[in-house]
Scaffold this motif. Structure first.
Motif, mmCIF file in Angstrom:
data_model
loop_
_atom_site.group_PDB
_atom_site.id
_atom_site.type_symbol
_atom_site.label_atom_id
_atom_site.label_comp_id
_atom_site.label_asym_id
_atom_site.label_seq_id
_atom_site.Cartn_x
_atom_site.Cartn_y
_atom_site.Cartn_z
ATOM 1 N N LEU A 128 0.834 -1.211 0.000
ATOM 2 C CA LEU A 128 0.000 0.000 0.000
ATOM 3 C C LEU A 128 0.863 1.253 0.000
ATOM 4 O O LEU A 128 0.565 2.213 -0.720
ATOM 5 N N PHE A 129 1.935 1.253 0.784
ATOM 6 C CA PHE A 129 2.832 2.417 0.783
ATOM 7 C C PHE A 129 3.391 2.655 -0.624
ATOM 8 O O PHE A 129 3.497 3.808 -1.078
ATOM 9 N N SER A 130 3.761 1.565 -1.301
ATOM 10 C CA SER A 130 4.321 1.691 -2.657
ATOM 11 C C SER A 130 3.290 2.242 -3.628
ATOM 12 O O SER A 130 3.617 3.078 -4.483
ATOM 13 N N ILE A 131 2.050 1.776 -3.509
ATOM 14 C CA ILE A 131 0.992 2.280 -4.386
ATOM 15 C C ILE A 131 0.781 3.771 -4.163
ATOM 16 O O ILE A 131 0.699 4.559 -5.111
ATOM 17 N N TRP A 132 0.717 4.170 -2.892
ATOM 18 C CA TRP A 132 0.522 5.591 -2.584
ATOM 19 C C TRP A 132 1.670 6.425 -3.137
ATOM 20 O O TRP A 132 1.463 7.474 -3.742
ATOM 21 N N ALA A 133 2.893 5.946 -2.910
ATOM 22 C CA ALA A 133 4.069 6.712 -3.336
ATOM 23 C C ALA A 133 4.128 6.856 -4.851
ATOM 24 O O ALA A 133 4.428 7.936 -5.373
ATOM 25 N N GLN A 134 3.843 5.762 -5.569
ATOM 26 C CA GLN A 134 4.046 5.763 -7.015
ATOM 27 C C GLN A 134 2.888 6.373 -7.791
ATOM 28 O O GLN A 134 3.016 6.622 -8.990
ATOM 29 N N THR A 135 1.780 6.617 -7.125
ATOM 30 C CA THR A 135 0.679 7.319 -7.795
ATOM 31 C C THR A 135 0.650 8.792 -7.403
ATOM 32 O O THR A 135 0.574 9.666 -8.269
ATOM 33 N N GLN A 136 0.743 9.069 -6.111
ATOM 34 C CA GLN A 136 0.681 10.460 -5.652
ATOM 35 C C GLN A 136 1.908 11.266 -6.076
ATOM 36 O O GLN A 136 1.859 12.492 -6.122
ATOM 37 N N HIS A 137 2.980 10.584 -6.429
ATOM 38 C CA HIS A 137 4.176 11.262 -6.948
ATOM 39 C C HIS A 137 3.826 12.184 -8.115
ATOM 40 O O HIS A 137 4.371 13.288 -8.225
ATOM 41 N N TYR A 138 2.899 11.745 -8.961
ATOM 42 C CA TYR A 138 2.576 12.508 -10.168
ATOM 43 C C TYR A 138 1.816 13.790 -9.861
ATOM 44 O O TYR A 138 1.731 14.677 -10.717
ATOM 45 N N ALA A 139 1.287 13.909 -8.651
ATOM 46 C CA ALA A 139 0.673 15.164 -8.217
ATOM 47 C C ALA A 139 1.647 15.963 -7.365
ATOM 48 O O ALA A 139 1.889 17.151 -7.608
ATOM 49 N N ASP A 140 2.240 15.307 -6.364
ATOM 50 C CA ASP A 140 3.085 16.005 -5.402
ATOM 51 C C ASP A 140 4.374 16.515 -6.039
ATOM 52 O O ASP A 140 4.919 17.537 -5.614
ATOM 53 N N PHE A 141 4.878 15.802 -7.038
ATOM 54 C CA PHE A 141 6.125 16.188 -7.712
ATOM 55 C C PHE A 141 5.873 16.505 -9.185
ATOM 56 O O PHE A 141 6.695 16.227 -10.048
ATOM 57 N N ASP A 142 4.732 17.103 -9.450
ATOM 58 C CA ASP A 142 4.343 17.440 -10.822
ATOM 59 C C ASP A 142 5.392 18.306 -11.513
ATOM 60 O O ASP A 142 5.697 18.105 -12.693
ATOM 61 N N THR A 143 5.961 19.258 -10.784
ATOM 62 C CA THR A 143 6.976 20.138 -11.375
ATOM 63 C C THR A 143 8.176 19.341 -11.852
ATOM 64 O O THR A 143 8.713 19.575 -12.948
ATOM 65 N N GLN A 144 8.605 18.379 -11.042
ATOM 66 C CA GLN A 144 9.742 17.541 -11.426
ATOM 67 C C GLN A 144 9.405 16.681 -12.635
ATOM 68 O O GLN A 144 10.226 16.542 -13.560
ATOM 69 N N VAL A 145 8.214 16.087 -12.637
ATOM 70 C CA VAL A 145 7.792 15.246 -13.762
ATOM 71 C C VAL A 145 7.796 16.052 -15.056
ATOM 72 O O VAL A 145 8.311 15.606 -16.088
ATOM 73 N N ARG A 146 7.212 17.240 -15.006
ATOM 74 C CA ARG A 146 7.142 18.076 -16.203
ATOM 75 C C ARG A 146 8.520 18.556 -16.637
ATOM 76 O O ARG A 146 8.807 18.664 -17.845
ATOM 77 N N ALA A 147 9.401 18.834 -15.669
ATOM 78 C CA ALA A 147 10.748 19.281 -16.005
ATOM 79 C C ALA A 147 11.532 18.192 -16.725
ATOM 80 O O ALA A 147 12.268 18.454 -17.678
#
Length: 207
Positions: free
Chosen positions: A164-183
């Motif tokens: 569950l921790f892995s699921i939360w981390a690997q999905t919410q990353h795309y919101a919480d670190f959106d700036t990094q993803v887009r960069a």
């Protein structure tokens, strides 16, 4: 005006009053997601909502009241997909559906995700009792379901809570670190993320 009076007014009233309350919560979500709890001010929230500060205080007596109302709504939204996990369903399918729903939430509710992340990073001063209570109870229940699937040989051997921790981390990353993803990628690629996470978790979960 007391906290109790404000709560009564906020939960009832006319259509216009309900709309103003919704506007305040929407503005609060934007400000808290950007500035965090400490950086947010009632003046900024009122300005974002297009209201005067005295008007805002008619509906919510404090910054804390707005913040807590947002967190309560957020928690209900966040927990619903986990509650929907069907113990009688196909284990891999149920968990992959949960992964996709969490990814969709990261796409559709990025401010809410960042609000939650900021609260956790601050030590969860407003949410810790809920995390240690309602969330822990739900995770314990879900872990028991997953452990049952593993015991039946319907799911690969895996630690349920860390899953569950892995699921939360690997999905919410795309919101919480959106700036990094887009960069790094030049865009937000949720279709690519969905394909990647489906492949990743399908391989991990399939017995």
């Amino acid at each position: 005006m007391t906290e109790k009076t404000a709560a009564v007014q906020a939960n009832g009233g006319t259509r216009i009053q309900r709309e103003k309350r919704a506007a305040i919560l929407e503005a609060g979500l934007t400000v808290f997601a950007e500035a965090g709890f400490r950086g947010a001010t009632l003046d900024r929230i009122a300005s974002e909502a297009g209201l005067s500060k005295p008007n805002l205080l008619y509906y919510f007596p404090s910054k804390e009241a707005i913040y807590e109302a947002l967190l309560q709504e957020l928690l209900e939204t966040w927990l619903d997909p986990l509650k929907a996990l069907n113990p009688s369903g196909d284990p891999v399918g149920e968990l992959l559906s949960y992964v996709m729903r969490k990814l969709e939430m990261a796409r559709d509710f990025p401010r809410e995700s960042r609000l939650f992340a900021n609260e956790i990073l601050a030590g969860a001063p407003a949410m810790l009792p809920v995390l240690e209570g309602e969330l822990r109870t739900l995770v314990d229940h879900t872990a028991a379901v997953i452990d049952g699937w593993v015991a039946e040989g319907r799911l690969a051997k895996i630690d349920a809570r860390h899953l569950l921790f892995s699921i939360w981390a690997q999905t919410q990353h795309y919101a919480d670190f959106d700036t990094q993803v887009r960069a790094v990628m030049g865009k937000a690629d949720f279709d690519g993320a969905a394909a990647h996470l489906d492949l990743l978790f399908r391989r991990v979960l399939t017995p």
